[in-house]
Design an enzyme around this catalytic site. Structure first.
Site, PDB file in Angstrom:
ATOM      1  N   ARG A  66     -81.180  10.354  82.218  1.00  0.00           N
ATOM      2  CA  ARG A  66     -80.628  10.072  80.887  1.00  0.00           C
ATOM      3  C   ARG A  66     -81.089  11.081  79.852  1.00  0.00           C
ATOM      4  NH1 ARG A  66     -82.194   3.979  80.761  1.00  0.00           N
ATOM      5  NH2 ARG A  66     -82.877   4.297  82.916  1.00  0.00           N
ATOM      6  N   GLU A 103     -95.235   1.319  88.614  1.00  0.00           N
ATOM      7  CA  GLU A 103     -95.814  -0.012  88.826  1.00  0.00           C
ATOM      8  C   GLU A 103     -96.041  -0.243  90.323  1.00  0.00           C
ATOM      9  OE1 GLU A 103     -93.527  -3.105  87.116  1.00  0.00           O
ATOM     10  OE2 GLU A 103     -95.111  -4.610  87.340  1.00  0.00           O
TER      11      GLU A 103
HETATM   12  C1  PRP Z   1     -86.168   5.664  82.644  1.00  0.00           C
HETATM   13  C2  PRP Z   1     -85.919   6.202  81.247  1.00  0.00           C
HETATM   14  C3  PRP Z   1     -87.105   7.112  81.027  1.00  0.00           C
HETATM   15  C4  PRP Z   1     -88.211   6.446  81.828  1.00  0.00           C
HETATM   16  C5  PRP Z   1     -89.173   5.743  80.931  1.00  0.00           C
HETATM   17  O1  PRP Z   1     -85.790   6.657  83.589  1.00  0.00           O
HETATM   18  O2  PRP Z   1     -84.694   6.924  81.188  1.00  0.00           O
HETATM   19  O3  PRP Z   1     -86.870   8.404  81.548  1.00  0.00           O
HETATM   20  O4  PRP Z   1     -87.571   5.475  82.688  1.00  0.00           O
HETATM   21  O5  PRP Z   1     -90.109   5.033  81.683  1.00  0.00           O
HETATM   22  P1  PRP Z   1     -91.653   5.278  81.587  1.00  0.00           P
HETATM   23  O6  PRP Z   1     -91.985   5.554  80.139  1.00  0.00           O
HETATM   24  O7  PRP Z   1     -92.244   3.994  82.063  1.00  0.00           O
HETATM   25  O8  PRP Z   1     -91.987   6.440  82.471  1.00  0.00           O
HETATM   26  P2  PRP Z   1     -85.366   6.329  85.088  1.00  0.00           P
HETATM   27  O9  PRP Z   1     -85.956   7.402  85.940  1.00  0.00           O
HETATM   28  O10 PRP Z   1     -85.699   4.908  85.417  1.00  0.00           O
HETATM   29  O11 PRP Z   1     -83.791   6.397  85.093  1.00  0.00           O
HETATM   30  P3  PRP Z   1     -82.739   7.571  84.773  1.00  0.00           P
HETATM   31  O12 PRP Z   1     -82.719   8.475  85.963  1.00  0.00           O
HETATM   32  O13 PRP Z   1     -81.455   6.819  84.550  1.00  0.00           O
HETATM   33  O14 PRP Z   1     -83.162   8.302  83.534  1.00  0.00           O
HETATM   34 MG    MG Z   2     -85.022   8.507  82.597  1.00  0.00          MG
END
Ligand code: PRP
Ligand code: MG
Length: 182
Positions: A66, A103
């Protein structure tokens, strides 16, 4: 819509809460309505670009996935290069990689080593700061590449998860700017 309060209200109104996703008891913050609204997406892009320019960034790092959606238009708006920090195994060239704890288990992110060099001042852009683990790992990558960190700019901070406190030592005095705290 020009004021900060107007922008904040607009952004907040375009984030959808999805209950029990991806797991029971979790409320997922869905930004797809914001991305689909050109006024809101433009306001978000301009706000993150303003933070980047104000903090003297010379490059934008976006965190897969994202952070790519937000970081790329921010880089174009700010007139800066965009550097993707990818999940492990996706970049073809010589990489630096950084593991971090989740986690349950761990994750790994990578950057092309040649994309960040001494003299660069890097702003990290992402949608959400949750526990802060992803952002913290990205700051380690940037510094290991020899570049300087300009700051971290996110659309929203999940205040109840304590990511800001976790990130504080790694920030080493540079700002974490969240447009919204939820
Ligand atoms: C999600 C979000 C952030 C991250 C935050 O990404 O977009 O990048 O988690 O979490 P944290 O502060 O606990 O590290 P995720 O990799 O889950 O999904 P995405 O590939 O859709 O960005
Ligand atoms: Mg992310």
């Amino acid at each position: 819509m020009t004021g900060l309060a107007d922008t904040t209200a607009l952004l907040l109104s375009r984030i959808r809460d999805v209950a029990d996703y991806p797991a029971p008891g979790v409320v997922f913050k869905d930004i797809t309505p914001l991305l689909a609204d050109p006024a809101a997406f433009t306001a978000l892009t301009e706000a993150l670009a303003e933070i980047s320019v104000r903090n003297g960034a010379t490059k934008i790092v976006g965190l897969e996935a994202r952070g790519f959606i937000l970081g790329a238009p921010v880089a174009v708006r700010a007139g800066l290069g965009f550097i993707p920090v990818r999940k492990a195994g996706k970049l073809p060239g010589a990489t630096l990689s950084q593991s971090y704890d989740l986690e349950y288990g761990s994750a790994e992110i990578e950057v092309h080593a040649e994309d960040l060099t001494p003299g660069d001042r890097v702003m990290v852009v992402d949608d959400v700061l949750a526990t802060g683990g992803t952002a913290e790992a990205s700051l380690q990558l940037i510094r290991r590449a020899g570049a300087e960190v300009a700051g971290v700019a996110v659309l929203m901070e999940l205040g109840f998860l304590g990511g800001r406190a976790r990130l504080e030592p790694a920030l080493d005095g540079v700002p974490l700017e969240a447009l919204l705290t939820v």
